[in-house]
Design an enzyme around this catalytic site. Structure first.
Site, PDB file in Angstrom:
ATOM      1  N   GLY A  48       0.796  -1.231   0.000  1.00 17.35           N
ATOM      2  CA  GLY A  48       0.000   0.000   0.000  1.00 17.35           C
ATOM      3  C   GLY A  48       0.827   1.278   0.000  1.00 17.35           C
ATOM      4  NE  ARG A 107     -15.675  18.064   4.782  1.00 16.50           N
ATOM      5  CZ  ARG A 107     -16.394  17.070   4.280  1.00 16.50           C
ATOM      6  NH1 ARG A 107     -17.709  17.128   4.342  1.00 16.50           N
ATOM      7  NH2 ARG A 107     -15.822  16.027   3.719  1.00 16.50           N
ATOM      8  CG  HIS A 133     -15.545  23.607   4.926  1.00 15.06           C
ATOM      9  ND1 HIS A 133     -16.789  23.597   4.351  1.00 15.06           N
ATOM     10  CD2 HIS A 133     -15.740  23.564   6.250  1.00 15.06           C
ATOM     11  CE1 HIS A 133     -17.695  23.538   5.299  1.00 15.06           C
ATOM     12  NE2 HIS A 133     -17.085  23.514   6.462  1.00 15.06           N
ATOM     13  CE  LYS A 185     -24.706  21.791   6.865  1.00 12.70           C
ATOM     14  NZ  LYS A 185     -23.964  21.315   5.681  1.00 12.70           N
TER      15      LYS A 185
END
Ligand code: R5P
Length: 294
Positions: A35, A93, A127, A189
C-alpha cells in the site's frame, strides 16, 4: 513555469498545461503491494518554477502523500519555486477542536505540506477561508462558483433562485446570483458533532413555480442537498438542481439526491467524476499565469 501532472488530477493538469502553454512534467506513480506509494518525476525541473496539480480528494491519504513526495522530489531535483495546486484540500473541515481530545487536522496537514518543500498553495473554495491561516506559507483561495453559474447560464437558466444550504455558504449563493440574476438565500443548518445528524430550519423563500439551484462547496454524503431540496420542493419550486465545486458524492449519495427530486448534480473537475461538467482549468491557468508574469 512547468506543470507537474499529479496522478490524482491528470486530466485537469493536462488542460492547465495546454491552456497556459507551459511545459508538462509527467509523473510515474505506483503502489507497492503493502500500500505504500511511489512517485518519480519523468522530466527535468532543475531551476524551474513548478506547479504540482494534485487534488487531495479520496483516497485523500495516498493522494496527499503523492503530493508531498512529488514536492520533495522536485525540491531534490533543483526546482526553484514549488506551487502546490490542491483543488480539493482534504481535512479542511477539521479546522477547530470541536470536541476535547481532537486535533486541528488541517494544521497538521499544513505543516506537512510545508515540510515537503511546497512554497505556496493554491486551492479552490476551501471549506472556510480561515482554515488557510493555519498555513505558514502563502495561500490563495479561488472561487469556482462563477464558472458553475456560467455553466447553467449557458444552458439557458436565468433568473433562478440560488440557494446556499448553510450560512457559511451564503457568499456562494451571492456569487451565483451575480451571474444568474434572480434571487438568492441561505438555510440555517446544524450538525450534531457526535452523531453527524443534520437539522435544518425552514425559511419562507419565494420559490413557487421557479427553478432553484442549490450551490455548495462540497457534496459528500448528500444529506445537506437532500434536506435543502425537500425544503425547496415543499415551497413549490418546480425544478431543483444541485451544483458543487467538490463532488465527492460518497456511497449512494447520488441516488439519495436524485430520489429527493433533484434533477441533476453538476460539479467541477476538482474531484474527477461523471459529475465534473465544469473544468477549473481557466481559473487556475489565469492565476498561475498572473503569478508568473507578475
Ligand atoms: C458543510 O458545511 C459543507 O459546506 C457541505 O455542506 C457539507 O460538507 C456537505 O456534506 P454532506 O453532503 O455530507 O451533507
Amino acid at each position: 513555469m512547468k506543470i507537474i501532472i499529479g496522478p490524482a488530477s491528470k486530466e485537469l493538469a493536462t488542460k492547465i498545461a495546454d491552456f497556459t502553454g507551459y511545459e508538462k512534467v509527467n509523473v510515474i506513480s505506483k503502489k507497492f503491494p503493502d500500500g505504500e506509494v511511489y512517485v518519480r518525476l519523468e522530466d527535468n525541473v532543475k531551476d524551474a518554477n513548478v506547479a504540482i496539480v494534485q487534488t487531495t480528494s479520496p483516497p485523500q491519504n495516498s493522494n496527499f502523500l503523492q503530493l508531498a513526495f512529488i514536492a520533495s522530489a522536485a525540491k531534490l531535483a533543483g526546482a526553484k519555486k514549488i506551487i502546490g495546486i490542491t483543488p480539493y484540500l482534504a481535512y479542511a473541515r477539521q479546522d477547530k477542536i470541536f470536541l476535547q481530545g481532537e486535533n486541528r487536522s488541517i494544521e497538521t496537514i499544513a505543516n506537512m505540506i510545508k515540510a515537503s518543500g511546497v512554497d505556496e498553495i493554491i486551492t479552490i473554495n476551501v471549506h472556510q477561508e480561515n482554515v488557510l491561516k493555519r498555513f505558514s506559507i502563502p495561500t490563495k483561495n479561488l472561487s469556482a462558483i462563477p464558472l458553475l453559474a456560467k455553466y447553467f447560464k449557458q444552458r439557458g437558466y436565468n433568473e433562478v433562485f440560488s440557494l446556499a444550504p448553510d450560512k457559511g455558504a451564503r457568499y456562494i449563493a451571492e456569487q451565483a446570483k451575480k451571474v444568474l440574476g434572480g434571487e438568492c438565500g441561505h438555510l440555517e443548518k446544524t450538525r450534531d458533532r457526535y452523531t453527524g445528524k443534520l437539522s435544518v430550519s425552514k425559511k419562507n423563500f419565494n420559490v413557487k413555480g421557479k427553478t432553484a439551484i442549490i450551490f455548495d462547496d462540497i457534496i459528500s454524503t448528500g444529506g445537506t442537498i437532500v434536506n435543502a431540496a425537500k425544503i425547496l420542493l415543499d415551497l413549490g419550486a418546480v425544478r431543483v438542481f444541485a451544483a458543487c465545486v467538490h463532488p465527492l458524492l460518497i456511497g449512494d449519495a447520488e441516488d439519495r439526491i436524485l430520489n429527493a427530486g433533484v434533477e441533476e448534480v453538476i460539479g467541477t473537475d476538482s474531484v474527477p467524476s461523471h459529475f465534473s461538467k465544469v473544468s477549473l482549468s481557466p481559473l487556475i491557468s489565469q492565476e498561475i499565469r498572473a503569478q508568473e508574469s507578475g
